[in-house]
Structures are given as C-alpha cells and as structure tokens.
Design a protein around this motif. Structure first.
Motif, short mmCIF file in Angstrom:
data_model
loop_
_atom_site.label_atom_id
_atom_site.label_comp_id
_atom_site.label_asym_id
_atom_site.label_seq_id
_atom_site.Cartn_x
_atom_site.Cartn_y
_atom_site.Cartn_z
N LEU A 55 0.72 -1.16 0.13
CA LEU A 55 -0.13 -0.10 -0.08
C LEU A 55 0.98 1.39 -0.12
N ILE A 56 0.49 2.31 -0.86
CA ILE A 56 1.20 3.57 -0.65
C ILE A 56 0.68 4.20 0.73
N ASP A 57 1.59 4.51 1.55
CA ASP A 57 1.23 4.89 2.95
C ASP A 57 0.77 6.54 2.82
N GLY A 58 -0.35 6.62 2.59
CA GLY A 58 -0.93 7.94 2.06
C GLY A 58 -0.74 9.06 3.51
N PRO A 59 -1.14 8.60 4.59
CA PRO A 59 -0.83 9.51 5.74
C PRO A 59 0.63 9.65 6.17
N ALA A 60 1.45 9.02 5.82
CA ALA A 60 2.95 8.76 6.01
C ALA A 60 2.90 8.40 7.56
N GLY A 61 2.30 7.40 7.87
CA GLY A 61 2.16 6.91 9.11
C GLY A 61 1.11 7.83 9.94
N MET A 62 1.60 8.82 10.76
CA MET A 62 0.55 10.05 11.13
C MET A 62 1.36 11.32 11.10
N TRP A 63 1.30 11.48 9.86
CA TRP A 63 2.06 12.77 9.24
C TRP A 63 3.41 13.03 9.68
N CYS A 64 4.13 11.71 9.93
CA CYS A 64 5.46 11.91 10.37
C CYS A 64 6.80 10.92 9.49
N ILE A 65 6.37 10.03 8.76
CA ILE A 65 7.52 9.48 7.88
C ILE A 65 8.03 10.13 6.93
N ASN A 66 8.65 11.31 7.28
CA ASN A 66 8.94 12.19 6.36
C ASN A 66 9.82 11.71 5.15
N VAL A 67 10.97 11.17 5.73
CA VAL A 67 12.04 10.51 4.90
C VAL A 67 11.81 9.15 4.45
N GLY A 68 10.57 8.54 4.60
CA GLY A 68 10.14 7.28 4.28
C GLY A 68 10.63 6.24 5.18
N HIS A 69 10.11 4.94 4.91
CA HIS A 69 10.29 3.94 5.56
C HIS A 69 11.59 3.20 5.41
N ARG A 70 12.20 2.35 6.27
CA ARG A 70 13.33 1.61 6.17
C ARG A 70 14.35 2.47 5.54
N ARG A 71 14.79 3.55 6.24
CA ARG A 71 16.07 4.26 6.04
C ARG A 71 17.24 3.68 6.95
N GLU A 72 18.11 3.10 6.20
CA GLU A 72 18.99 2.17 7.23
C GLU A 72 19.71 3.32 7.81
N GLU A 73 20.05 4.55 7.19
CA GLU A 73 20.85 5.43 8.28
C GLU A 73 20.39 5.79 9.54
N LEU A 74 19.15 5.85 9.65
CA LEU A 74 18.46 6.03 10.97
C LEU A 74 18.47 4.99 11.99
N ALA A 75 18.14 3.71 11.28
CA ALA A 75 18.20 2.40 11.92
C ALA A 75 19.69 2.46 12.63
N ARG A 76 20.80 2.60 11.83
CA ARG A 76 22.04 2.75 12.34
C ARG A 76 22.47 3.43 13.37
N VAL A 77 21.89 4.71 13.33
CA VAL A 77 22.10 5.70 14.25
C VAL A 77 21.53 5.09 15.70
N MET A 78 20.22 4.57 15.63
CA MET A 78 19.75 4.01 16.79
C MET A 78 20.37 3.03 17.48
N TYR A 79 21.14 2.07 16.84
CA TYR A 79 21.87 1.04 17.44
C TYR A 79 23.08 1.63 17.80
N ASP A 80 23.79 2.34 17.14
CA ASP A 80 25.06 3.16 17.46
C ASP A 80 24.91 3.99 18.76
#
Length: 472
Positions: A62-87
C-alpha cells in the motif's frame, strides 16, 4: 523457516502470526476507542514498510498516504536512521535529565536554533506533540507567575484545532467529537472560529472573512482583557481539522495583536515542521511569523523515535533571568526529556532533510496539489485543499449547501476501504480524506495515489447511490 525462528528469537513478532489479532482483542487498548469495543478490537495489521509503501498482514503493498501519522517524512526503512539508533544505544542508551545531560541533545538544540525564525534559541525536548504543547502552556503559566501576573493564564484556541491528548493540550482541541465524552480545562480556554475559507458564509468574500476572524480575536481580547490572556495557540495549517489553510495575512495580523497585548504566540508545528511544507519550520519561511514559541514533534525523527519539543524565545528567557525571583523553579520535566537516542536520530534525520529531501518536497509540492485538485471533477467532492505535501479531499452532499451531514458519516472510511483494496492507505476523517505522504514521493507515485483515490471515491459514490443515501 529458519529465518522466521531467528526473528522470533530476537523478540520480533511476525505480522502474519495467526494469534496477533486475538492477542490485540484480549490485551491491547487502542487509541481513540469507542466504549462498545474498547479493549476488544483489532485494527489493520501492518508488517513492513519501505520508502513510501507499507505492507499489510495479507502481503498487500500500500502507498502510505498519511505517512504514518504525518510523520514518516524521509520514508520507511532508512538504514541510516536504524544504524544511528543502534550506535547511540550502544554508546549511551539513556541518562537522567534531572542532573546529567548528553551531547546529542545539545547539538540538536543548536541546529534547531539555527533553523528557527526570530529569536527562538532554546529547546526543551519532550516525548511527542502533546507533551510539547503541554510544556509550552506550563511555561507560559510559569513565566507569568514569575513576572507577577498570576491572572494572565487564559489560552485562546480555535474551532477545528487539534493540539494533543494530554489534559491541558486536549482542552484546546476544537473538533466537537473529541470532547463529547471527555473532560477538559474549559475554564482556561477560549475558542474562536476556525479560519476555514471553505466554511465561510456564502455571501462573504475571503478578504471580509479574514477581517471577521481578526476582528473576532481583537474583540475577544478587549472583552476578556489582555491582562487575563496568556497565550494564543495555533497551527499554521490546521492538520487534523481537515488541512485548513488560513487566508493570506491572517496569521501575521493575529501575531501583531498578540504582540500589542503581551499575549504569547505559540505556533504549533507538530505537523507542519520538518519538511511537510518544504521547510524545517513553516512559521517563518512560509507564513512570515516570528512566534514566541514553536512546538514540534513527528517529522523531527521521521517517526523513527518518539521525540518532540518546544523552542522558546531568547527574550522570554532573558526576562526570567532578570526577574526578582531567581529561585523560582520551573517544576516541569519528563523522564525521557532530551533522550540521547531520539536526539541522535533527529540529527541524522536533519542531515537527510537538508541534503535533498526538503528541496525535493518544495519542487514536487505544486504537482502534488495540482493532481489532487483534479478530484474536484467528482460530484461527491466539495473541495480539495492543501499546502506543501499535505492535502484534504472534503466530500459533501451537494456543493451548494456544502452539507456533509446528509452523507453517511463514515464516507471517509468507505473511501479508505476501497482504496485499501486498490493499494492505498488514506486518513479518513468523517467526510474527509487526508493525504500527507512521505516527502520522498515521486511524480509517478503521486499519479498512482491520485488514480487510486479517484477510483475509491467513484466506488463510494456508486455505493451511496445504490443505498439511496446520496443521489449525486
């Protein structure tokens, strides 16, 4: 199967697990439930996300029309953000903000100050939008207490507003259905008219409507007394109220009245901040405002971690530091204020926004708005309105009366159900459908989104005709 066992061993529940729905019905209380189903309902199960898409439990993309709840601005599954969380978790997962601090929060506060309009220079970090608005209001109360004005506490909000779910922030909400069965601090709040041009009196021009709104605010200040009003709180664009874009110049005129009467202007950018309108903050760059405070959340981490905040004017802080009460305590804080992981994610998210996402959002927004505007060709659609990458399709029984009440009250949900089947998730709001996709959406994906929405509305029109609910 080995991969599934590995996932389960890490504590991740697979979206296709047969018992997930039953577990939710037995143990999960969903937000905004009805009494007849509270604690006994399951909602659409989402398993994965990538780019502008999500996948439901059946495997449908599905196209995520609401971007979650107005919030997934840079899109889903951005590895850069996931790695920052881990680090960051491996370096420092948490510190108490009561008597320690962390480096990511200090750096994030600096970068926010650099981007904010006017003299907004200091940020108090919270866990989300509701707590950000709550913090701004409590700061207003503290500020006036310290300055010897304990009676200057009333808050002006507007019809159609949505500012949160905590007690004080929810008291500002101007959508009637939000408050029918809920208590609030009604003695502290004054609500004015929604700045919705679509709902202005039929014979009234836009200019006259703007004058009416400004005069209503000015008359309210005169009637109640500026000495009793502490703050005006307003979204630059009313988001959950149906993407209400105010008339040109209205907000700047309200700001001037606030300045003349020492009423703190709080710009609620929980939705419009961090790219939704193509800029980090819409208050200054889009609307020419210099508020006393800006609240934000959602897009600051693109929804990857709960974080929000309120940016405060340097002038207000200087006035407190110069006061005769240096020992006065702002007795407000949260366990997760300035969370190191959230602030680290926000810093990387800012990098992504500034390295191209904001520019893309500004360039593609006119195409997004123009393509959605074509849906006004459908007789069920009364208006398509929006700004940046947020828009609302409002359905009406007929365009002459603009009456939504003759329609099935769940017309938005009907459209959403058809769109879900066709490959699009929308945000239904009674007679409205709200669209606010990830900012990375392409022209081709906008075409897909609009085509599906057109078909979903057309199927809904057929349903309503067959049921005799609408003759359109």
């Amino acid at each position: 199967m080995a991969a599934v066992r590995e996932i389960k061993a890490r504590g991740v529940v697979e979206p296709g697990d047969d018992d997930a729905v039953e577990l939710a019905k037995r143990h999960l209380v969903q937000p905004w439930p009805y009494a007849g189903s509270v604690g006994a309902e399951a909602r659409a199960l989402i398993g994965e996300g990538e780019g502008i898409y999500i996948t439901d439990a059946s495997g449908k993309r599905l196209i995520d029309g609401p971007a979650g709840m107005w919030c997934i601005n840079v899109g889903h599954r951005r590895e850069e953000l996931a790695r920052v969380m881990y680090d960051q978790a491996m370096a420092l997962s948490y510190n108490t903000p009561w008597y320690t601090m962390n480096a990511p929060s200090a750096e994030l506060a600096r970068r926010i100050a650099d981007a904010a309009p006017g003299d907004l220079s200091h940020t108090f970090f919270t866990t989300g939008g509701s707590s950000a608005v709550e913090t701004a209001l409590r700061f207003m109360q503290f500020y006036n207490n310290v300055r010897g004005r304990p009676e200057k506490k009333l808050i002006i909000s507007r019809g159609g507003a949505y500012h949160g779910s905590t007690y004080l922030s929810a008291s500002l909400n101007g959508r009637p259905r939000d408050r029918h069965w809920m208590d609030g601090a009604d003695e502290l709040v004054i609500k004015l008219s929604s700045p919705d041009p679509f709902r202005r009196p039929k014979e009234m021009s836009i200019d006259a409507f703007t004058d009416f709104l400004v005069d209503q605010f000015r008359d309210t200040v005169a009637r109640v007394g500026a000495g009793r009003i502490g703050a005006f709180v307003g979204e630059p664009v009313q988001a959950s109220g149906g993407v209400v874009v105010p008339p040109d110049g209205y907000l700047k005129r309200i700001r001037e009245i606030c300045r003349e009467n020492e009423i703190l202007y709080v710009s609620d950018e929980v939705v419009t901040g961090f790219g939704r309108l193509g800029h980090l903050f819409a208050s200054g760059d889009v609307f020419g405002l210099d508020p006393d405070m800006i609240t934000f959340a959602k897009g600051v981490t693109s929804g990857y971690f709960p974080l929000g905040g309120v940016i405060i004017s340097e002038r207000l802080l200087e006035e407190l530091r110069r006061s005769n009460h240096p020992d006065a305590l702002f007795g407000h804080g949260l366990t997760y204020t300035s969370h190191p992981i959230g602030c680290a994610v926000a810093l990387k998210n800012l990098d992504l926004l500034e390295e191209g996402v904001l520019q893309h959002a500004r360039e593609i927004a006119p195409y997004f708005q123009a393509r959605l505007k074509t849906l006004e060709e459908l007789p069920l659609v009364g208006e398509v309105r929006g700004a940046g990458l947020m828009a609302c399709v409002e359905c009406v029984a007929d365009r002459e009366s603009k009456d939504p009440l003759q329609l099935d009250k769940d017309v938005g949900k009907r459209i959403d159900a058809h769109c879900h089947e066709l490959g699009l998730l929308v945000r239904p709001l009674i007679n409205m459908c709200v669209m606010s996709p990830p900012l990375i959406i392409s022209r081709e994906q906008i075409d897909d989104m609009v085509a599906i929405l057109r078909e979903g509305i057309s199927r809904t029109m057929d349903d309503l005709r067959k049921e005799g609910v609408w003759r359109g």
